[in-house]
Scaffold this active site. Sequence first.
Site, PDB file in Angstrom:
ATOM      1  N   GLY A   8      21.883  42.093  28.364  1.00 12.80           N
ATOM      2  CA  GLY A   8      23.253  42.598  28.287  1.00 12.80           C
ATOM      3  C   GLY A   8      24.071  42.048  27.138  1.00 12.80           C
ATOM      4  O   GLY A   8      25.288  42.235  27.105  1.00 12.80           O
ATOM      5  N   SER A   9      23.425  41.387  26.160  1.00  9.00           N
ATOM      6  CA  SER A   9      24.239  40.793  25.093  1.00  9.00           C
ATOM      7  C   SER A   9      24.833  41.874  24.182  1.00  9.00           C
ATOM      8  O   SER A   9      25.969  41.754  23.725  1.00  9.00           O
ATOM      9  CB  SER A   9      23.437  39.766  24.296  1.00  9.00           C
ATOM     10  OG  SER A   9      22.464  40.378  23.492  1.00  9.00           O
ATOM     11  N   LEU A  84      11.100  55.722  28.463  1.00  7.03           N
ATOM     12  CA  LEU A  84      11.432  56.943  27.713  1.00  7.03           C
ATOM     13  C   LEU A  84      12.337  57.778  28.602  1.00  7.03           C
ATOM     14  O   LEU A  84      12.076  57.920  29.798  1.00  7.03           O
ATOM     15  CB  LEU A  84      10.161  57.742  27.430  1.00  7.03           C
ATOM     16  CG  LEU A  84       9.344  57.399  26.196  1.00  7.03           C
ATOM     17  CD1 LEU A  84       8.159  58.354  26.096  1.00  7.03           C
ATOM     18  CD2 LEU A  84      10.174  57.453  24.927  1.00  7.03           C
ATOM     19  N   ASN A  99      19.806  54.161  20.490  1.00  8.94           N
ATOM     20  CA  ASN A  99      19.056  52.977  20.902  1.00  8.94           C
ATOM     21  C   ASN A  99      19.122  51.968  19.759  1.00  8.94           C
ATOM     22  O   ASN A  99      19.284  52.348  18.596  1.00  8.94           O
ATOM     23  CB  ASN A  99      17.595  53.335  21.166  1.00  8.94           C
ATOM     24  CG  ASN A  99      16.797  52.125  21.611  1.00  8.94           C
ATOM     25  OD1 ASN A  99      17.248  51.347  22.464  1.00  8.94           O
ATOM     26  ND2 ASN A  99      15.616  51.934  21.046  1.00  8.94           N
ATOM     27  N   HIS A 101      16.989  48.811  17.949  1.00  6.70           N
ATOM     28  CA  HIS A 101      15.653  48.214  17.852  1.00  6.70           C
ATOM     29  C   HIS A 101      15.735  46.991  16.934  1.00  6.70           C
ATOM     30  O   HIS A 101      16.366  47.056  15.879  1.00  6.70           O
ATOM     31  CB  HIS A 101      14.672  49.245  17.274  1.00  6.70           C
ATOM     32  CG  HIS A 101      13.260  48.767  17.253  1.00  6.70           C
ATOM     33  ND1 HIS A 101      12.473  48.735  18.386  1.00  6.70           N
ATOM     34  CD2 HIS A 101      12.505  48.269  16.247  1.00  6.70           C
ATOM     35  CE1 HIS A 101      11.288  48.240  18.072  1.00  6.70           C
ATOM     36  NE2 HIS A 101      11.276  47.950  16.784  1.00  6.70           N
ATOM     37  N   ASP A 142      11.088  55.039  19.657  1.00  5.74           N
ATOM     38  CA  ASP A 142      11.581  54.556  18.356  1.00  5.74           C
ATOM     39  C   ASP A 142      11.392  55.540  17.200  1.00  5.74           C
ATOM     40  O   ASP A 142      11.269  55.140  16.045  1.00  5.74           O
ATOM     41  CB  ASP A 142      10.880  53.215  17.976  1.00  5.74           C
ATOM     42  CG  ASP A 142      11.078  52.153  19.039  1.00  5.74           C
ATOM     43  OD1 ASP A 142      12.161  52.117  19.627  1.00  5.74           O
ATOM     44  OD2 ASP A 142      10.130  51.378  19.281  1.00  5.74           O
ATOM     45  N   GLU A 171      22.574  42.534  15.464  1.00  3.59           N
ATOM     46  CA  GLU A 171      22.680  43.642  16.427  1.00  3.59           C
ATOM     47  C   GLU A 171      24.096  43.719  16.998  1.00  3.59           C
ATOM     48  O   GLU A 171      24.667  44.803  17.127  1.00  3.59           O
ATOM     49  CB  GLU A 171      21.683  43.454  17.575  1.00  3.59           C
ATOM     50  CG  GLU A 171      20.243  43.611  17.171  1.00  3.59           C
ATOM     51  CD  GLU A 171      19.309  43.618  18.373  1.00  3.59           C
ATOM     52  OE1 GLU A 171      19.650  44.193  19.417  1.00  3.59           O
ATOM     53  OE2 GLU A 171      18.213  43.036  18.270  1.00  3.59           O
TER      54      GLU A 171
HETATM   55  C1  GRF Z   1      17.692  43.913  21.789  1.00  3.77           C
HETATM   56  O1  GRF Z   1      16.993  43.033  20.969  1.00  3.77           O
HETATM   57  C2  GRF Z   1      17.448  45.332  21.359  1.00  3.77           C
HETATM   58  O2  GRF Z   1      17.169  45.465  19.993  1.00  3.77           O
HETATM   59  C3  GRF Z   1      16.236  45.728  22.155  1.00  3.77           C
HETATM   60  O3  GRF Z   1      16.375  45.079  23.385  1.00  3.77           O
HETATM   61  C4  GRF Z   1      17.183  43.920  23.224  1.00  3.77           C
HETATM   62  C5  GRF Z   1      18.284  44.008  24.222  1.00  3.77           C
HETATM   63  O4  GRF Z   1      19.011  42.825  24.269  1.00  3.77           O
HETATM   64  N1  GRF Z   1      16.118  47.156  22.291  1.00  3.77           N
HETATM   65  P1  GRF Z   1      20.317  42.732  25.164  1.00  3.77           P
HETATM   66  O5  GRF Z   1      19.926  43.182  26.555  1.00  3.77           O
HETATM   67  O6  GRF Z   1      21.343  43.605  24.569  1.00  3.77           O
HETATM   68  O7  GRF Z   1      20.701  41.284  25.118  1.00  3.77           O
END
Ligand code: GRF
Length: 188
Positions: A8-9, A84, A99, A101, A142, A171
Site C-alpha cells: 500500500g505504499s 490479470l 499499473n 511496474h 505488463d 514510484e
Molecule cells: C510496487 O513496486 C509496484 O511497482 C509493483 O508492486 C509494488 C507495490 O508496492 N507493481 P506497494 O503495495 O504500492 O507498496
Amino acid sequence: MTGLKGRGSNMVAIAKSCQSRAIGAEIVCVVSQISNSEAATRAREVGLQIEVIPSKQEHYDEKLLECFARHQVDIICLAGYMKLLHESVVKAFPQRILNIHPALLPKFGGKGMYGHYVHQAVIDAHETESGCTIHFVSDKYDEGDILCQRKCPVFPDDSPETLAQRVILLEHQSYPEAIQLLWKRLNQ
Ligand code: GRF
C-alpha cells in the site's frame, strides 16, 4: 486496487498527493482482495473507504464492475495487484486502468516478474539504469501502452534490496504525476 501482498505504499503516496491537492484527483475507494492485507490496514489508517472483493468469489469481475459503477470511478490504479484483469473489466475502462511496474518496460516485465525478481534480473543484466513504468493495463502482463517512465541509476554494488529502495521512492513521485497526466489527457 491492491493485491494480497500489497503493502500500500503507492496507495498512500497517491492519497497524500490528493489530500494536499498536489494533484486534482480523489481516491473514492480502495479495492482489496482481503480485509487484513497491509494495504487495507494502511488504507483504513489514512481514512480511505475500502471494498473487500475476494478474487476467488463467484462473479468477481461483475462485482468489480458493480463497485466501480457505484463509486463512479473514472480511473483505476493497480499497485501490487498481481492478477490479470478479465477482459470485460479492461474493455469497460479503455485507457483508464493504470499499473505501475518497478523497472523500465518492455524489459523485465511479464508473468512472475515482480518485486525482488525484477531487481535481481536488472542487476544480473548489468543494467546501469532502472526505474519505474506506469502503463495502461491490457489482457497481458505488463504489455499495455506506456504512459510514462522515470529513471534512476543502478550502481555496481547494488543488491536487489538497495535498488528496490531507490525505485520505490521514484514510484511514489511518479504514480501521482501519471494520474494527473492521464486526467489532463482525458479532459482535453
Ligand atoms: C510496487 O513496486 C509496484 O511497482 C509493483 O508492486 C509494488 C507495490 O508496492 N507493481 P506497494 O503495495 O504500492 O507498496
